[in-house]
Design a protein around this motif. Structure first.
Motif, mmCIF file in Angstrom:
data_model
loop_
_atom_site.group_PDB
_atom_site.id
_atom_site.type_symbol
_atom_site.label_atom_id
_atom_site.label_comp_id
_atom_site.label_asym_id
_atom_site.label_seq_id
_atom_site.Cartn_x
_atom_site.Cartn_y
_atom_site.Cartn_z
ATOM 1 N N SER A 23 0.774 -1.232 -0.114
ATOM 2 C CA SER A 23 0.037 0.126 -0.080
ATOM 3 C C SER A 23 0.723 1.120 -0.178
ATOM 4 N N ALA A 24 2.065 1.097 0.649
ATOM 5 C CA ALA A 24 3.210 2.457 0.567
ATOM 6 C C ALA A 24 3.912 2.491 -0.662
ATOM 7 N N HIS A 25 3.844 1.325 -1.461
ATOM 8 C CA HIS A 25 4.689 1.562 -2.485
ATOM 9 C C HIS A 25 6.102 1.346 -2.228
ATOM 10 N N VAL A 36 11.479 -1.427 12.679
ATOM 11 C CA VAL A 36 12.373 -1.765 13.702
ATOM 12 C C VAL A 36 13.229 -0.258 13.836
ATOM 13 N N ASP A 37 12.628 0.744 13.137
ATOM 14 C CA ASP A 37 13.371 2.328 13.412
ATOM 15 C C ASP A 37 14.907 1.992 12.787
ATOM 16 N N ALA A 38 15.158 1.305 11.821
ATOM 17 C CA ALA A 38 16.518 1.050 11.217
ATOM 18 C C ALA A 38 16.555 1.963 10.118
ATOM 19 N N ILE A 39 15.428 2.266 9.412
ATOM 20 C CA ILE A 39 15.511 3.240 8.299
ATOM 21 C C ILE A 39 14.519 4.360 8.450
ATOM 22 N N GLU A 40 14.438 5.365 7.742
ATOM 23 C CA GLU A 40 13.304 6.209 7.582
ATOM 24 C C GLU A 40 12.463 6.120 6.330
ATOM 25 N N ILE A 41 11.465 6.664 6.028
ATOM 26 C CA ILE A 41 10.819 6.343 4.775
ATOM 27 C C ILE A 41 10.156 7.900 4.317
ATOM 28 N N ARG A 42 9.956 7.918 3.072
ATOM 29 C CA ARG A 42 9.290 9.439 2.714
ATOM 30 C C ARG A 42 7.820 9.462 3.484
ATOM 31 N N ALA A 43 7.826 10.717 3.307
ATOM 32 C CA ALA A 43 6.523 11.246 4.148
ATOM 33 C C ALA A 43 5.314 10.773 3.548
ATOM 34 N N THR A 44 5.207 10.693 2.041
ATOM 35 C CA THR A 44 4.204 10.232 1.349
ATOM 36 C C THR A 44 3.833 8.588 1.398
ATOM 37 N N SER A 45 4.797 7.943 1.704
ATOM 38 C CA SER A 45 4.753 6.537 2.133
ATOM 39 C C SER A 45 4.143 6.402 3.668
ATOM 40 N N PHE A 46 4.571 7.061 4.585
ATOM 41 C CA PHE A 46 4.150 7.062 5.708
ATOM 42 C C PHE A 46 2.508 7.444 5.641
ATOM 43 N N MET A 47 2.278 8.440 4.908
ATOM 44 C CA MET A 47 0.903 9.006 4.751
ATOM 45 C C MET A 47 0.000 7.627 4.117
ATOM 46 N N MET A 48 0.466 6.904 2.959
ATOM 47 C CA MET A 48 -0.083 5.819 2.607
ATOM 48 C C MET A 48 -0.127 4.861 3.710
ATOM 49 N N ILE A 49 0.571 4.482 4.630
ATOM 50 C CA ILE A 49 0.523 3.528 5.832
ATOM 51 C C ILE A 49 -0.497 4.001 6.645
ATOM 52 N N LEU A 50 -0.527 4.928 6.887
ATOM 53 C CA LEU A 50 -1.693 5.731 7.744
ATOM 54 C C LEU A 50 -2.943 5.450 7.418
ATOM 55 N N ASP A 51 -3.016 5.807 6.082
ATOM 56 C CA ASP A 51 -4.454 5.565 5.277
ATOM 57 C C ASP A 51 -4.992 4.117 5.190
ATOM 58 N N LYS A 52 -3.729 3.241 5.006
ATOM 59 C CA LYS A 52 -4.059 1.791 4.940
ATOM 60 C C LYS A 52 -4.459 1.491 6.548
ATOM 61 N N VAL A 53 -3.939 1.786 7.517
ATOM 62 C CA VAL A 53 -4.559 1.024 8.934
ATOM 63 C C VAL A 53 -5.546 1.936 9.421
ATOM 64 N N GLY A 54 -6.068 2.935 8.683
ATOM 65 C CA GLY A 54 -7.210 3.866 8.974
ATOM 66 C C GLY A 54 -7.020 4.879 10.056
ATOM 67 N N LEU A 55 -6.018 5.401 9.995
ATOM 68 C CA LEU A 55 -5.714 6.554 10.800
ATOM 69 C C LEU A 55 -5.447 7.763 10.109
ATOM 70 N N ASP A 56 -5.722 9.008 10.532
ATOM 71 C CA ASP A 56 -5.233 10.189 10.185
ATOM 72 C C ASP A 56 -3.919 10.609 10.992
ATOM 73 N N LEU A 57 -3.126 11.665 10.684
ATOM 74 C CA LEU A 57 -2.073 12.143 11.147
ATOM 75 C C LEU A 57 -2.271 12.441 12.586
ATOM 76 N N GLU A 58 -3.335 13.282 12.891
ATOM 77 C CA GLU A 58 -3.714 13.781 14.269
ATOM 78 C C GLU A 58 -4.051 12.711 15.116
ATOM 79 N N GLU A 59 -4.683 11.917 14.621
ATOM 80 C CA GLU A 59 -4.913 10.430 15.662
ATOM 81 C C GLU A 59 -3.733 9.868 15.779
ATOM 82 N N PHE A 60 -2.772 9.656 14.930
ATOM 83 C CA PHE A 60 -1.637 8.981 15.179
ATOM 84 C C PHE A 60 -0.627 9.772 16.109
ATOM 85 N N GLU A 61 -0.434 11.154 16.077
ATOM 86 C CA GLU A 61 0.108 11.859 16.910
ATOM 87 C C GLU A 61 -0.458 11.788 18.127
ATOM 88 N N PHE A 62 -1.763 11.618 18.294
ATOM 89 C CA PHE A 62 -2.394 11.513 19.827
ATOM 90 C C PHE A 62 -2.140 10.249 20.401
#
Length: 281
Positions: A23-25, A36-62
């Motif tokens: 889902s995050a390509h 395991v926090d060994a690498i960082e990923i692009r912001a666009t990929s991270f947002m795709m992950i949140l969308d897949k698991v059904g969270l928005d950024l505000e809820e994730f930060e919460f």
């Protein structure tokens, strides 16, 4: 830390690494390293992950903050809804700003500290010219922006008490357009109500009753729709004040009585005292 939290959310929702990576390509190998926090990923990929698991950024930060808003977020909200004529509350917020700024620099927190200081000065000395001096840089920046963002709207809500009403009126449409852009954002309706209520207070303080009444009538239906009883009570009282001062005295008294009754039922004693003072403006 982000990866480990995403892993916890992913497993609790029953997704596999392969499903999330797809889902995050990104490759499953890289996604595995991210968890395991060994690498960082692009912001666009991270947002795709949140969308897949059904969270928005505000809820994730919460969630990331231990199911609580961050110190900055809580302070922004507290400042937005603070009574700006209460030095006790302003000093409390000022001190919280100091604590945050002692550990890290943050432009928004610095601006809130500056506005608290300006409002305290205004409350103590009633010298609006001196109060404007520390706030002018913030105001100058805000009025030059093409649009306001949420933190800017928080600042504007306070700064309108420091600058001349004529100046605020010149930016009225600009403020509304900025708010309208956030029409689907969480709690924006309540934020809009609060700003317009503050604006109505300024209009009444400057004896511009027809302008105040127009603003109040515009937000009254929204207060009812949201079951926002305290703002609705304030609308009724200020509507009554405007009517009294423009010739509809009996009708105005009825609206004032209705608004005061709501506040009394809700047992908001401090608010009741403040609103009764408004009747003498």
């Amino acid at each position: 830390m982000l990866g480990k939290l995403i892993k916890k959310i992913r497993t609790s929702k029953g997704f596999t690494q392969a499903e999330i990576a797809k889902s995050a390509h990104i490759s499953q190998s890289n996604y595995s390293k991210f968890e395991v926090d060994a690498i960082e990923i692009r912001a666009t990929s991270f947002m795709m992950i949140l969308d897949k698991v059904g969270l928005d950024l505000e809820e994730f930060e919460f969630i990331k903050n231990g199911y609580s808003y961050s110190d900055k977020r809580k302070l922004l909200i507290k400042f937005f809804y603070a009574p700006y004529n209460s030095n006790l509350k302003l000093k409390e917020i000022y001190n919280e700003c100091e604590l945050i700024l002692n550990s890290r620099y943050d432009e928004d927190i610095k601006d809130i500290r500056t506005l608290c200081s300006a409002l305290i000065h205004l409350n103590n000395d009633n010298d609006i010219e001196q109060a404007r001096i520390p706030a002018f840089e913030i105001w100058d920046r805000l009025k030059k922006m093409e649009q306001l963002y949420i933190s800017d709207i928080y600042l504007f809500n306070a700064i309108m008490f420091i600058f001349p009403l004529e100046t605020i009126m010149e930016t009225r449409n600009f403020i509304q357009k900025s708010i309208d852009r956030y029409k689907n954002f969480q709690n924006i309706d309540r934020m809009s109500i609060n700003i317009i209520l503050n604006l109505s207070y300024l209009y009444i303080s400057n004896k511009k009753y027809s302008e105040a009444l127009t603003e109040i009538l515009n937000i009254e239906p929204k207060c009812k729709q949201l079951n926002a009883y305290i703002p609705l009570a304030i609308c009724y009282i200020r509507k009554g004040i405007c009517m009294e001062r423009t010739g509809s005295e009996e009708q105005g008294k009825q609206w004032i009585k209705k608004g005061l009754n709501i506040v009394e039922v809700l047992e908001e004693e401090k608010l009741l005292e403040a609103l009764k003072l408004e009747l003498t403006l």
